[in-house]
Every structure is written in structure tokens, then in C-alpha cells.
Design an enzyme around this catalytic site. Structure first.
Site, short mmCIF file in Angstrom:
data_model
loop_
_atom_site.label_atom_id
_atom_site.label_comp_id
_atom_site.label_asym_id
_atom_site.label_seq_id
_atom_site.Cartn_x
_atom_site.Cartn_y
_atom_site.Cartn_z
N ARG A 18 -19.24 7.94 42.52
CA ARG A 18 -18.07 8.68 42.05
C ARG A 18 -18.24 10.19 42.21
O ARG A 18 -17.27 10.92 42.36
CB ARG A 18 -17.79 8.34 40.58
N CYS B 176 -26.36 -11.28 28.40
CA CYS B 176 -26.17 -11.51 26.97
C CYS B 176 -25.14 -12.61 26.70
O CYS B 176 -25.14 -13.22 25.63
CB CYS B 176 -25.71 -10.23 26.29
N ASP C 18 -34.30 -2.57 31.61
CA ASP C 18 -35.34 -3.32 30.90
C ASP C 18 -36.75 -3.08 31.43
O ASP C 18 -37.71 -3.59 30.86
CB ASP C 18 -35.04 -4.82 30.96
N GLU D 126 -30.69 -6.63 45.79
CA GLU D 126 -30.71 -7.58 44.69
C GLU D 126 -31.22 -8.92 45.19
O GLU D 126 -30.67 -9.48 46.14
CB GLU D 126 -29.31 -7.74 44.08
#
Length: 458
Positions: free
Chosen positions: A24, A47, A290, A37
Site C-alpha cells: 500500500r 484460531c 509466532d 508459503e
């Protein structure tokens, strides 16, 4: 002038938030963005997996915030099923492997973002990899668990190993599916993220829901049948029958690549960064999510707290800095909420054991209250425990266990911790009141009054 290249390792919350924010702020001819990925999804909510498994929400598509195709349409070159296998920081390139073809290639970078996440704890026990043993870390894990829960008939028995956030949420999912559930936890009480006296409340509630809770117990093996599938979980002197086993033993930072590259790691194995989320000592390497340790604003030490809320904020900070702006991530106070069926569980700040480990002298106050005015229909009980520093009265931590309307009250305490308020100052907070929403003295304020009295009495 040739465009610089940003390479992102990891396509979930931190990595893709960083990529999206940098996109952006820059044009494609200024900054090329490539994200690798190794899995099959990007930008998804891990979650939500227990709630998908429990039939509360649909998945996996409903849990994906943005697909690879949507990222590509916004100018981010996402390479799926591609694993980064090595980092050459001096040469500024990464080695990647296409998991479908096996082809290996090198990709140069000007900026590198490590968002490798965390890996589930999977102890090296006999049978731990047998069919029927499930983790709940990725959407592929979720699909495998949902398929297992949909199959079978008659009496269906499940064992959940570990009673932290993942464990209790998995237990809820299984109960909702009509399974008989046993939860095995090595600590004295479930939810080691609470003090034992508050964990005992969780245990009593889970038992009242028909969940068998076995504490102070280590799992020694996973037993399999003639077909190789799981049939039981073994502990000292006992076997717990199981058609499905769910592992809820927590996670550790996934930092093997970083360790091999010589990047600085903390006591938990998480990457260490400065406030701008730049890896310490490396001008063009960033890390978030994480796989990092974050500053605990209460203790002043770094901790590994793997939560999607932090990961998305890390990504925003990284993307802003890579894109030419300036942003920082100041730290956290350790706020988390969860639930098992209708029981809500919340904590923020330090537990008693953590306060002792920091050498802090403290007082505690525990109160019983209700979510609404006692006379108003639907008022439900809750227990609030508060820790305050002796002498100063500084708030150190809050834990809440209760029914509907309990958990999100912890946000008041999270703000107070961030502001370094004393419990005496908290008693004057102008919180909203009406009988349908709280007693005239909100439970958090009642606990603060009790804690302030304990500080003064001390």
C-alpha cells in the site's frame, strides 16, 4: 533505478500483513514483493479451527481472510507450496524448494521478513504419529480433524492431551460433536496460564459439562490397534480409550532457519527484534508473529506469546517500515481470552508464579460477583483475581473465570496495565453501568477496591 525486492517467508498473519502494508505504501516499480508459503492457504485464522471442528463456523474457506489470488491481484507475488530451506544473509538471498516439483532456486532480497510462525509441541512418544492423532495448527489439520469427527458411529471417545487454550477449545469442539471427552494435563489444574486456584474453577466447570479431567498426569504412549489406528492413550498404570486424539500441548517458535543463519534468539527460542521489529543487529532483516519474542511491559523481559493479534500488528509495523514510514511495536501485557462451552476464561499481566520469579512482592485479591445487577434476569457468576505490587499498589495481573459477559472485562485491566495504573487509581475508573450490563460496581472495580485495601493494610 531498479526496484528493490522484499522477500517474505511465511504466508499467514504477520508475513502477509507486512507484505500488504508495504504494497500500500509503495509502487511495484519501487518495491517487488515475493512471499513464500509452504502450505496451501494464506492469511487464515488458525484460531477458528476448533470452532470449525465443533460445527460453530464453516471452514476452511470462511477462515481465510485473503486468498493467494487476492494477494496476487494486489501486486504481491505469492508462491504457494514453496518452502524456504536456507538463508544467506551475507549474500542476501534465500534458497527455496518447490514442494510439488522438487525444484530448488535462489532468490535475492533487499529486505527479508521472517514470519515462520510456530510449530506444535509433539513429544517423541510411541504411537504419536499414528492415524487418528491430530494437531490443530493449520487448515489442513482442521480438515483432517473434521473428517475424523464426521466418521464413525455409536460411542465415540476422544482424548485431548494438554489443557491449555488449544486443549480446552478442542474439548469444547468434541463435546459439541457428541463425543465422550477425556482431557489429560500434566499440571495440577487445567489452564496453566492461570493460577492454580483459578484453574481449579475451570476444572470444576469442565467436569460439570461431562468432561473427564485428569491432572498431574503424563502421557507415556499412544496405543494402536491391529489396523494401526489409535485405540487408547497410556498414562502411568492406566489406558484411556480413544477413537481420536487431539494434541493441545502448545507451540514453540519455528526458528530453525534463523538459528542456522546465526540470528539472535531468546530464552524460548524466539527471534529477538528491536521495537521496529527489525532483527537485532541486522538492518534489512525483519521478523514478526509466532516466531518472535516480545517485550512484556509488566515484567520488562521478553516472552514468547503466540497470538494472532500480535502477529497482525507486527506485520503492520514491518510493512510500514519497509515501505518508507516509521512504526514501532512497544510490547504486550499478556492478554488472552478463551472459552470451553459456556465458561469464559481470561487473563492479563503476571501470574503469581511469574511475579515471584521476577522478585516482586505482591498482594492478591479474589472476589465473586455477577455479570449484571443481581436482580436483573440472566446475571451469571464470575470470579476475578487481581495481583498488585506491595508498597506501590501497581497492578500486576488479573484473571477472570465466569459465564457470559466475563472474559472481555479483562480488557479494562489490560489498559490499566499498559498505563501502569495502581489498583487505587483503578477504583475511580468511569466504567459504563446499567443493570443489564453490570452491577453498580463492576466486578473489576470490586477486585481493585479489595486489592487496594490489601495494599494499604499491608
Amino acid at each position: 533505478m531498479a526496484a528493490q525486492r522484499l522477500v517474505v517467508v511465511g504466508g499467514d498473519a504477520a508475513g502477509m500483513s507486512a507484505a500488504s502494508r508495504a504494497r500500500r505504501l509503495t509502487k511495484p516499480d519501487e518495491l517487488e514483493i515475493v512471499a513464500f508459503e509452504r502450505g496451501g492457504f494464506t492469511s487464515y485464522s488458525a484460531c477458528g479451527i476448533p470452532y470449525w471442528a465443533g460445527g460453530v463456523v464453516d471452514g476452511p474457506d470462511e477462515l481465510v481472510a485473503r486468498t493467494p489470488e487476492e494477494h496476487r491481484a494486489r501486486g504481491i507475488d505469492v508462491r504457494m507450496r514453496t518452502e524456504v530451506t536456507g538463508l544467506d544473509l551475507g549474500g542476501q538471498h534465500v534458497l527455496v524448494r518447490d514442494l510439488e516439483s522438487g525444484e530448488e532456486r535462489r532468490h535475492g532480497f533487499d529486505h527479508l521478513v521472517l514470519a515462520t510462525g510456530a510449530r506444535p509441541v509433539r513429544p517423541p512418544l510411541e504411537g504419536i504419529d499414528a492415524p487418528g492423532v491430530h494437531g490443530v495448527q493449520t487448515l489442513d489439520d482442521g480438515r483432517a480433524l473434521v473428517d475424523a469427527l464426521d466418521g464413525g458411529a455409536g460411542d465415540r471417545r476422544a482424548v485431548v492431551v494438554g489443557a491449555g487454550y488449544i486443549g480446552v477449545e478442542a474439548a469444547e469442539a468434541l463435546v459439541r460433536r457428541g463425543w465422550a471427552v477425556t482431557v489429560i494435563e500434566r499440571s495440577a489444574q487445567p489452564m496453566a496460564t492461570l493460577d492454580p486456584d483459578m484453574g481449579a474453577l475451570v476444572r470444576d466447570a469442565m467436569t460439570g459439562m461431562g468432561i473427564e479431567v485428569v491432572t498431574d498426569t503424563e502421557v507415556t504412549a499412544v496405543r494402536t490397534g491391529p489396523d494401526g489406528r489409535v485405540r487408547a492413550v497410556a498414562t502411568a498404570g492406566r489406558e484411556h480409550p480413544a477413537d481420536v486424539v487431539v494434541l493441545g500441548l502448545g507451540v514453540r517458535p519455528e526458528t530453525a532457519l534463523a538459528r542456522e543463519a546465526g540470528l539472535p534468539l531468546g530464552t524460548s527460542g524466539g527471534l529477538l527484534t528491536d521495537l521496529a521489529m527489525r532483527v537485532r543487529g541486522h538492518e534489512n532483516v525483519w521478523a514478526g508473529g509466532d516466531c518472535v519474542e516480545v517485550l512484556d511491559l509488566v515484567s520488562g523481559r521478553t516472552r514468547h506469546i503466540p497470538l494472532g493479534t500480535h502477529a497482525n500488528k507486527h506485520g503492520q509495523v514491518i510493512g510500514t517500515n519497509v515501505g518508507g514510514g516509521y512504526a514501532t511495536f512497544p510490547g504486550v501485557v499478556g492478554t488472552a481470552v478463551s472459552k470451553v462451552c459456556d465458561l469464559e476464561i481470561a487473563r492479563t499481566g503476571l501470574l503469581e508464579a511469574q511475579a515471584r520469579a521476577e522478585g516482586l512482592r505482591y498482594v492478591t485479591a479474589t472476589i465473586e460477583s455477577t455479570s449484571r445487577a443481581g436482580y436483573y434476569p440472566g446475571a451469571r457468576p464470575m470470579t476475578v483475581k487481581m495481583l498488585a505490587e506491595r508498597g506501590t499498589g501497581r497492578l500486576l495481573g488479573v484473571q477472570i473465570v465466569g459465564r457470559e459477559g466475563a472474559a472481555k472485562r479483562v480488557d479494562v485491566a489490560a489498559v490499566a496495565l499498559t498505563a501502569r495504573m495502581t489498583v487505587d487509581q483503578m477504583t475511580a475508573l468511569d466504567l459504563g453501568y446499567a443493570p443489564p450490563f453490570s452491577p453498580v460496581w463492576d466486578p473489576v472495580l470490586v477486585a481493585a477496591r479489595r486489592a487496594a485495601a490489601a495494599v494499604k493494610g499491608d
